[in-house]
Write a protein that holds these residues in place. Sequence first.
Motif, PDB file in Angstrom:
ATOM      1  N   ARG A 264       0.868  -1.181   0.000  1.00 14.08           N
ATOM      2  CA  ARG A 264       0.000   0.000   0.000  1.00 14.08           C
ATOM      3  C   ARG A 264       0.909   1.236   0.000  1.00 14.08           C
ATOM      4  N   VAL A 265       0.899   1.971  -1.103  1.00 15.13           N
ATOM      5  CA  VAL A 265       1.864   3.052  -1.309  1.00 15.13           C
ATOM      6  C   VAL A 265       1.141   4.393  -1.399  1.00 15.13           C
ATOM      7  N   LEU A 266       1.668   5.377  -0.689  1.00 17.83           N
ATOM      8  CA  LEU A 266       1.189   6.754  -0.801  1.00 17.83           C
ATOM      9  C   LEU A 266       2.226   7.552  -1.582  1.00 17.83           C
ATOM     10  N   ASP A 267       1.816   8.106  -2.708  1.00 19.84           N
ATOM     11  CA  ASP A 267       2.677   8.989  -3.510  1.00 19.84           C
ATOM     12  C   ASP A 267       2.377  10.411  -3.050  1.00 19.84           C
ATOM     13  N   LEU A 268       3.251  10.932  -2.212  1.00 23.25           N
ATOM     14  CA  LEU A 268       3.036  12.231  -1.574  1.00 23.25           C
ATOM     15  C   LEU A 268       3.473  13.348  -2.519  1.00 23.25           C
ATOM     16  N   GLY A 269       2.540  14.230  -2.894  1.00 20.35           N
ATOM     17  CA  GLY A 269       2.848  15.265  -3.879  1.00 20.35           C
ATOM     18  C   GLY A 269       2.990  14.647  -5.258  1.00 20.35           C
ATOM     19  N   CYS A 270       1.969  13.947  -5.688  1.00 19.70           N
ATOM     20  CA  CYS A 270       2.050  13.104  -6.884  1.00 19.70           C
ATOM     21  C   CYS A 270       2.078  13.870  -8.191  1.00 19.70           C
ATOM     22  N   GLY A 271       1.718  15.172  -8.178  1.00 10.84           N
ATOM     23  CA  GLY A 271       1.685  15.919  -9.431  1.00 10.84           C
ATOM     24  C   GLY A 271       0.713  15.302 -10.411  1.00 10.84           C
ATOM     25  N   ASN A 272       1.162  15.090 -11.657  1.00 11.09           N
ATOM     26  CA  ASN A 272       0.262  14.514 -12.661  1.00 11.09           C
ATOM     27  C   ASN A 272       0.186  12.991 -12.578  1.00 11.09           C
ATOM     28  N   GLY A 273       0.827  12.396 -11.579  1.00 13.55           N
ATOM     29  CA  GLY A 273       0.641  10.988 -11.300  1.00 13.55           C
ATOM     30  C   GLY A 273       1.507  10.015 -12.063  1.00 13.55           C
ATOM     31  N   TYR A 274       2.544  10.506 -12.746  1.00 17.52           N
ATOM     32  CA  TYR A 274       3.345   9.583 -13.562  1.00 17.52           C
ATOM     33  C   TYR A 274       4.002   8.500 -12.703  1.00 17.52           C
ATOM     34  N   LEU A 275       4.550   8.882 -11.516  1.00 16.75           N
ATOM     35  CA  LEU A 275       5.222   7.898 -10.661  1.00 16.75           C
ATOM     36  C   LEU A 275       4.210   6.958 -10.016  1.00 16.75           C
ATOM     37  N   SER A 276       3.049   7.473  -9.660  1.00 17.98           N
ATOM     38  CA  SER A 276       1.989   6.616  -9.114  1.00 17.98           C
ATOM     39  C   SER A 276       1.677   5.487 -10.089  1.00 17.98           C
ATOM     40  N   ARG A 277       1.628   5.829 -11.355  1.00 20.08           N
ATOM     41  CA  ARG A 277       1.278   4.848 -12.381  1.00 20.08           C
ATOM     42  C   ARG A 277       2.414   3.838 -12.597  1.00 20.08           C
ATOM     43  N   ILE A 278       3.653   4.300 -12.502  1.00 20.10           N
ATOM     44  CA  ILE A 278       4.781   3.367 -12.600  1.00 20.10           C
ATOM     45  C   ILE A 278       4.723   2.355 -11.457  1.00 20.10           C
ATOM     46  N   LEU A 279       4.443   2.824 -10.249  1.00 17.69           N
ATOM     47  CA  LEU A 279       4.379   1.934  -9.090  1.00 17.69           C
ATOM     48  C   LEU A 279       3.190   0.984  -9.192  1.00 17.69           C
ATOM     49  N   ALA A 280       2.063   1.493  -9.675  1.00 15.79           N
ATOM     50  CA  ALA A 280       0.900   0.624  -9.862  1.00 15.79           C
ATOM     51  C   ALA A 280       1.200  -0.453 -10.894  1.00 15.79           C
ATOM     52  N   GLY A 281       1.942  -0.082 -11.923  1.00 21.62           N
ATOM     53  CA  GLY A 281       2.329  -1.054 -12.935  1.00 21.62           C
ATOM     54  C   GLY A 281       3.254  -2.129 -12.396  1.00 21.62           C
ATOM     55  N   SER A 282       3.893  -1.860 -11.251  1.00 19.17           N
ATOM     56  CA  SER A 282       4.767  -2.850 -10.605  1.00 19.17           C
ATOM     57  C   SER A 282       4.034  -3.656  -9.545  1.00 19.17           C
ATOM     58  N   GLY A 283       2.705  -3.465  -9.463  1.00 14.97           N
ATOM     59  CA  GLY A 283       1.905  -4.283  -8.561  1.00 14.97           C
ATOM     60  C   GLY A 283       1.519  -3.646  -7.252  1.00 14.97           C
ATOM     61  N   ALA A 284       1.823  -2.349  -7.063  1.00 18.05           N
ATOM     62  CA  ALA A 284       1.473  -1.675  -5.813  1.00 18.05           C
ATOM     63  C   ALA A 284       0.023  -1.187  -5.841  1.00 18.05           C
ATOM     64  N   HIS A 285      -0.547  -1.039  -4.651  1.00 19.29           N
ATOM     65  CA  HIS A 285      -1.866  -0.424  -4.495  1.00 19.29           C
ATOM     66  C   HIS A 285      -1.606   1.039  -4.110  1.00 19.29           C
TER      67      HIS A 285
ATOM     68  N   ARG B 241      -6.094  12.259 -12.736  1.00 20.27           N
ATOM     69  CA  ARG B 241      -7.323  11.472 -12.889  1.00 20.27           C
ATOM     70  C   ARG B 241      -7.671  11.270 -14.359  1.00 20.27           C
ATOM     71  N   GLU B 242      -7.397  12.276 -15.187  1.00 21.17           N
ATOM     72  CA  GLU B 242      -7.654  12.130 -16.622  1.00 21.17           C
ATOM     73  C   GLU B 242      -6.825  10.991 -17.207  1.00 21.17           C
ATOM     74  N   ARG B 243      -5.560  10.909 -16.814  1.00 21.08           N
ATOM     75  CA  ARG B 243      -4.720   9.812 -17.308  1.00 21.08           C
ATOM     76  C   ARG B 243      -5.230   8.467 -16.798  1.00 21.08           C
ATOM     77  N   GLU B 244      -5.681   8.436 -15.566  1.00 27.63           N
ATOM     78  CA  GLU B 244      -6.188   7.191 -14.995  1.00 27.63           C
ATOM     79  C   GLU B 244      -7.458   6.739 -15.721  1.00 27.63           C
ATOM     80  N   ILE B 245      -8.288   7.690 -16.121  1.00 31.42           N
ATOM     81  CA  ILE B 245      -9.510   7.346 -16.869  1.00 31.42           C
ATOM     82  C   ILE B 245      -9.142   6.771 -18.240  1.00 31.42           C
ATOM     83  N   ARG B 246      -8.142   7.388 -18.890  1.00 36.01           N
ATOM     84  CA  ARG B 246      -7.741   6.918 -20.224  1.00 36.01           C
ATOM     85  C   ARG B 246      -7.101   5.537 -20.158  1.00 36.01           C
ATOM     86  N   GLU B 247      -6.278   5.320 -19.152  1.00 37.12           N
ATOM     87  CA  GLU B 247      -5.561   4.045 -19.013  1.00 37.12           C
ATOM     88  C   GLU B 247      -5.630   3.600 -17.546  1.00 37.12           C
ATOM     89  N   PRO B 248      -6.706   2.923 -17.167  1.00 43.48           N
ATOM     90  CA  PRO B 248      -6.909   2.571 -15.754  1.00 43.48           C
ATOM     91  C   PRO B 248      -5.843   1.611 -15.224  1.00 43.48           C
TER      92      PRO B 248
END
Length: 362
Positions: free
Chosen positions: A140-161, A176-183
């Motif tokens: 369970r990972v918190l991306d603190l100050g995630c900005g546009n979420g690019y790192l959040s998505r890299i971590l999610a792609g590695s299996g993190a929640h 959120r727009e990026r997450e909608i396009r590519e969940p």
Amino acid sequence: MAAAFCTVDQRYFCAECAQEVEMVSESFFGWEYYYRYRSPWSGRWEPALDRAMFEGRHPYQAAVSAGREFPGLSTERQVDRANARSQSWLGAVDDMYVTRSWEDNAERWDEVFDAEGDESRKYHGDAPLLTLLGDVRDARVLDLGCGNGYLSRILAGSGAHVVGVDPSEKMVALAREREIREPLGVAFEVASADDLSEFADARFDIIVANHVLTAIMDLGDALVEANRVLLPGGRLVALFSHPCFSCGPRTWISPVPDSPRPEENTGYVVDHYFRTGTYAIEGWEGFSPVPYIHRPLKEYWQAFRGAGFAVDDFDEPVVTERGLAELPQWRVAQLERAAQSCIFACTKVGNEVRLGGSQGGL
């Protein structure tokens, strides 16, 4: 030489006046590349004057060949303009000021970031950051100050929640727009680092703060909140600009003041290292001034310990293997002349310091 000659209008212009500036990888005069500038009048690409001389197209060469006196040749034997301008200290600012700045820059920030971030993150910081984070599968990972979420998505792609938080509503909307396009299952929320009250105690296994701590006014409160929402034994990994090289003018100086070539730089100017305060970073192309909170390195060590963390590891990233393979050698050489960033890897070891109690949360 940061100047060119417009062959259409027969006038000189400098890099500051050019519509665009481009670096072309082609050897000449011992250099591995040259600059070209788009004329502010004709819109035509013109080579920098040193490249024009190499090609035999410098106006001086044409004038000499025609037996004419060269117009515009300076009579100065030496030009000393290497004095670096000091930074603009902002005085008393608050979190809202910092957040508004990122709101203003959110769209531009998103433009220069692809799925792997920008050059600094691709070739310099992210690989050692991810190494210190370790295996994040099912964490369970918190991306603190995630900005546009690019790192959040890299971590999610590695299996993190992953949950990403940022105080900028525009940044979160872009994420959120990026997450909608590519969940990828990432939740993005508007929240500041010093107020994570929507999350329960011990909610996360890992917190990552990538280039975030220098945008937080009250570092102590933010780290106490990070400690609260971490599971006992949980990890915090924070990367930020190296304080030793991000204070003062933050600029290179050269005995050839009109040269844009990094190889001719002889030193790097820093100043006011021991001063804690906020100043504006200016000169990022397309960005309005960005507030930067400078602290000497010891304040970070003290803040981590004071919030109940043990510092387990520390790194000063250099150009990664990918960077060595993909970046031009001159760029690698420049990046390795001074530390760009540093990384703290910490473990939650104490619960003595608290701001508030257990909160209901996600």
